[in-house]
Design an enzyme around this catalytic site. Structure first.
Site, PDB file in Angstrom:
ATOM      1  N   THR A   1       2.850  -6.816  -1.574  1.00  0.00           N
ATOM      2  CA  THR A   1       3.175  -5.250  -1.593  1.00  0.00           C
ATOM      3  C   THR A   1       1.895  -4.590  -1.855  1.00  0.00           C
ATOM      4  O   THR A   1       1.044  -5.157  -2.842  1.00  0.00           O
ATOM      5  CB  THR A   1       3.937  -5.105  -2.975  1.00  0.00           C
ATOM      6  OG1 THR A   1       5.075  -5.827  -2.999  1.00  0.00           O
ATOM      7  CG2 THR A   1       4.306  -3.589  -2.951  1.00  0.00           C
TER       8      THR A   1
ATOM      9  N   LYS B   1       9.406  -0.463   1.283  1.00  0.00           N
ATOM     10  CA  LYS B   1       9.548  -1.304   0.168  1.00  0.00           C
ATOM     11  C   LYS B   1       9.425  -0.199  -1.037  1.00  0.00           C
ATOM     12  O   LYS B   1       9.785  -0.175  -2.248  1.00  0.00           O
ATOM     13  CB  LYS B   1       8.448  -2.334  -0.073  1.00  0.00           C
ATOM     14  CG  LYS B   1       7.912  -2.894  -1.296  1.00  0.00           C
ATOM     15  CD  LYS B   1       8.574  -3.984  -1.956  1.00  0.00           C
ATOM     16  CE  LYS B   1       8.187  -4.211  -3.183  1.00  0.00           C
ATOM     17  NZ  LYS B   1       8.917  -5.529  -3.800  1.00  0.00           N
TER      18      LYS B   1
ATOM     19  N   LYS C   1       2.890  -0.618 -10.773  1.00  0.00           N
ATOM     20  CA  LYS C   1       2.307  -0.905  -9.624  1.00  0.00           C
ATOM     21  C   LYS C   1       2.932  -0.191  -8.246  1.00  0.00           C
ATOM     22  O   LYS C   1       2.178   0.773  -7.569  1.00  0.00           O
ATOM     23  CB  LYS C   1       1.990  -2.246  -9.159  1.00  0.00           C
ATOM     24  CG  LYS C   1       1.280  -2.399  -7.748  1.00  0.00           C
ATOM     25  CD  LYS C   1       1.289  -3.994  -7.452  1.00  0.00           C
ATOM     26  CE  LYS C   1       1.062  -4.038  -5.960  1.00  0.00           C
ATOM     27  NZ  LYS C   1       0.829  -5.541  -5.475  1.00  0.00           N
TER      28      LYS C   1
END
Ligand code: NAD
Length: 290
Positions: free
Chosen positions: A87, A162, A237
């Site tokens: 990611t 995402k 994050k």
């Protein structure tokens, strides 16, 4: 297939193990993590990538991805696929993809949802950016490591999907937790709250499948003392990546920004690090209105 695998941490190791168990020839490299069973060790990322049909990277962030890609892409076979499952920010994903194309390598950004449990069970969901031919050629690997792969468009779009998903998830978790804390103080028991909301218009994945209240709804990290699951710092994050992306295209995200601020406070000032992201509920329980 001959597969190079760089980044064998909590997620990468079980993904590499599943590829090897399915009969692929997997050569792995990690700067720190031990080599999992069935994966042949390489001495460097470059060695793992050389001669591979597909190189999978599963790394902590965009800077590390850029640095590893800078090493491996020039050494990779022409026409091979670089499948990045980390990611990272959309900008890094697109920069690395351009670098891959310039080196004759076919890039795919394919971040995952499903966590360590999904990586171990081979039930991840992949959100994929890149060209059709690379997506089709990588499909057999998605089928081993996951239960679903959605092709979202050109390079960077996997990361875009995402971070949009996780921005919804973070904001929804906070809304679910603050509503439980309010219900407590209004004298509404948690079972009634769950029974109503999970079958009414306030329902969500966070309420119905991952309920933050212990002893209510399906088993979730709340029933295991809020051990992750999906750690609050990983949510932070992703919320930071969402804000970075929103700034880059001047998109208003007031809820996403507030969710980022709350998780930052929780993780950095309130001992939230190492707890599941649903531990927002005990956090709200302990506080007054301000
Ligand atoms: P992790 O920290 O356990 O693993 C990352 C690995 O990369 C480590 O073993 C580290 O030693 C290795 N590494 C770092 N720099 C390297 C380099 N230069 N060369 C080779 N190896 C290097 O993290 P993780 O939980 O496995 O997560 C990996 C990625 O997946 C992250 O981008 C994370 O955001 C994402 N992700 C994690 C989860 C989760 O639940 N853990 C869920 C979805 C997505």
């Amino acid at each position: 297939m001959k597969i190079g695998f760089v980044g064998l941490g909590n997620m990468g190791a079980p993904m590499a193990v599943n590829l090897a168990a399915a009969g692929h020839d997997v050569v792995g490299f990690d700067v720190a993590a031990p080599m999992p069973a069935g994966v042949e060790p390489a001495e460097s990322a470059t060695q793992a990538a050389t001669g591979a049909d597909i190189v999978v990277t599963m790394l902590p962030d965009g800077d590390i991805l850029r640095s590893v890609s800078g090493e491996i892409l020039p050494k990779m076979k022409k026409g091979a696929i670089h499948l990045d499952c980390s990611t990272v920010d959309v900008e890094s994903a697109r920069a690395v993809a351009s670098q891959a194309e310039a080196a004759g390598v076919r890039p795919l950004d394919a971040p995952v949802s499903g966590g360590v449990g999904g990586a171990e069970a081979g039930t991840l969901t992949f959100m994929v950016g890149g060209k059709d031919d690379a997506f089709s050629d990588a499909k057999p690997l998605f089928d081993i490591m996951g239960q679903k792969a959605v092709h979202c468009g050109p390079s960077g779009n996997g990361q875009a999907a995402k971070l949009c998903n996780n921005m919804i998830l973070g904001a929804t978790m906070i809304a679910t937790c603050e509503a439980f804390a309010l219900a407590d103080r209004l004298g509404l028991d948690r079972k009634s709250m769950f029974d109503v909301v999970s079958t009414s218009s306030g329902y969500s994945w966070t309420m119905n499948a991952y309920c933050p209240a212990p002893g209510v709804g399906p088993v979730s990290p709340a029933d295991n003392d809020y051990k992750p699951g999906f750690a609050a710092e990983l949510m932070l994050k992703d919320l930071r990546l969402a804000q970075k992306a929103a700034r880059s295209v001047d998109s208003p995200t007031p809820m996403g920004r507030k969710a980022r601020d709350l998780y930052a406070q929780f993780v950095e000032a309130e001992n939230g690090r190492g707890k599941d992201f649903s531990a927002m509920l005990p956090r709200f329980e302990k506080r007054g209105r301000w």
